[in-house]
Scaffold this active site. Sequence first.
Site, mmCIF file in Angstrom:
data_model
loop_
_atom_site.group_PDB
_atom_site.id
_atom_site.type_symbol
_atom_site.label_atom_id
_atom_site.label_comp_id
_atom_site.label_asym_id
_atom_site.label_seq_id
_atom_site.Cartn_x
_atom_site.Cartn_y
_atom_site.Cartn_z
ATOM 1 N N GLU A 6 -2.051 6.277 -6.592
ATOM 2 C CA GLU A 6 -1.722 6.548 -7.955
ATOM 3 C C GLU A 6 -1.878 7.796 -8.877
ATOM 4 O O GLU A 6 -2.206 7.768 -9.667
ATOM 5 C CB GLU A 6 -3.372 5.555 -8.367
ATOM 6 C CG GLU A 6 -3.622 4.129 -7.700
ATOM 7 C CD GLU A 6 -2.419 3.532 -7.511
ATOM 8 O OE1 GLU A 6 -1.406 3.701 -7.982
ATOM 9 O OE2 GLU A 6 -2.644 2.371 -6.955
ATOM 10 N N GLY A 7 -1.011 8.824 -7.862
ATOM 11 C CA GLY A 7 -1.289 9.858 -8.034
ATOM 12 C C GLY A 7 -2.219 10.728 -7.686
ATOM 13 O O GLY A 7 -3.055 10.742 -8.013
#
Length: 591
Positions: free
Chosen positions: A435-436
């Site tokens: 998620e990053g």
Amino acid sequence: MTRYTAPLKDMQFLLQEVLKVTQSDVPGYSDLDAGFTAAVLEEAGKVASEVLEPLNAVGDREGCVLENGTVRTPEGFKAAFAAMKEGGWTALDCDPEYGGQGLPYLMQSAVGEIFVSANMAFNMYQGLTHGAYSAIHAHGTAEQKATYLPKMVSCDWTGTMNLTEPHCGTDLGLLRTRAEPQADGSYLITGQKIFISAGDHDLAENIIHLVLAKAPGGGEGTKGISLFIVPKFLVKADGSLGARNPVSVGKIEDKMGIHGNATCVLNYDGAKGWLLGDLHKGMRAMFTMMNEARIGVGLQGYAVAEGAYQNAVDYAKDRLQGRAVTGSENPSGPADPLIVHPDIRRSLMDQKSFLEGARALTFWGASLIDRHHRLQDAAADGLIGLLTPVIKGFQTDKGFEMAVQAQQIFGGHGYIEEQGMSQFVRDARIAMIYEGANGVQALDLVGRKLAADGGRHVMAFFDLVKAECKAHDGDARMAPFTDALKLASKQMQAAGMFFMQNGMKNPNAALSGSNDFMHLMGHVCLGLMWTRMAKAALVALDGGTTDAAFYEAKLATGRYYMARQLPACAMHLARIETGADPVMALPPEAF
């Protein structure tokens, strides 16, 4: 073998005494009285300890298996997933129009922590479905909502998010998956996606993939990306399932951790999909899911560490090693328990003070999301936007560190698989990446979020800190909290000023300090949370509570964080103020 017990008293303290939910003007919060929240969390705790936690090691040991094009989940997962569905746990905060219970997101977060601590890999199946549900709920047509959401709320159908490709992760402008428009308004999706959590499994009748792809006419880069709904099985007009869509599992990724979750390579070979949201505006729709996921991953960061901490405390109390330097505390035994030793106590206090502070920050963040969604509060939206990279990045960095510290308590036994501590470490590691990756979170914070809306949101944060400190002027008992918080806030402001003065003429000067700033701000956030918790504890003690030991422990833990952790802000500021030169001094060929 490991064990897990939901920290119900700590959660109730935050909900009822720190956040004071029933006094909030957020719609739905007045219903969250102590009796109701206790009942929900207690039942979730039973599910976690009796159903999910026993499967944690099973999932880690067995993993998922690809058989004849379908993924088989570990032994016991099917029955546990059925129990989750039957208990309504997949629908807590979902829209009642589609079968949800309509509770605030705050309650979803609290219950989510309990389930993640017990079995992170298992909880991802429903967690990712919730994110896909949110994206369709926010951006779907009425027909799309009616078709997909009821089944996703119940988790009869689950959901995924498909971003990453072999050649592109963070830089989504490079993606190659194509969407060819068809005469009936659908698109044919062709390409390969990797690292797709819960990409395929045997827990649900259908899987609804949300896929980023480029349709004709969108141009280059991220501006040309659209988001598509691509079901595993096509859905007929009457809602029943039709033919298998040409999306297949290339393989299950062989991972360091979260073995119980099927992380798949998915091949789309002209799979039928439907546009979600506006054409060429897919990033906006996907970020509805991504931003929710980043808060959820920040929660994972401390929730896995909570499970590790509980087992480390048990071991430290039971394991006999050495004698206390101040004299034996177990004279009838051959040695004293580990917990008498100062360095063991330091490690446990590091863990305890972080975990309780991170839980408070996450709950506060969830309340800001509720305030934005239920009151259309733009200020709350701006503040949670600022806090999101901190919650995700700082909490997962520190959560992994705390899981390692918990493992370290066991010494060599922590490295032996039968103790179960290595799983906490391996599972916690992914939260820093997906998620990053956390470096990207830091860049987002410094490069975008600080300056968003003219810096209004970071200034609002500083105002909150200032107001919190001012509210306790004259209370000597609060001085250890407010004095440390004031200093840390000034150090954060000094770092921001350095970026302003140097970032425009030399962007590397700011970005070289981005990771340090994310951690500096993370400490300030937890300092703010501990100040609020300390005040709530003092109020309870002044009121003649019958559980003084609980509140005294809160104060001691908070004082530890302010004295032993907040000074890290000075180190991070010193690093930031060195600028880019030490970081960028070597040419690439010198590495």
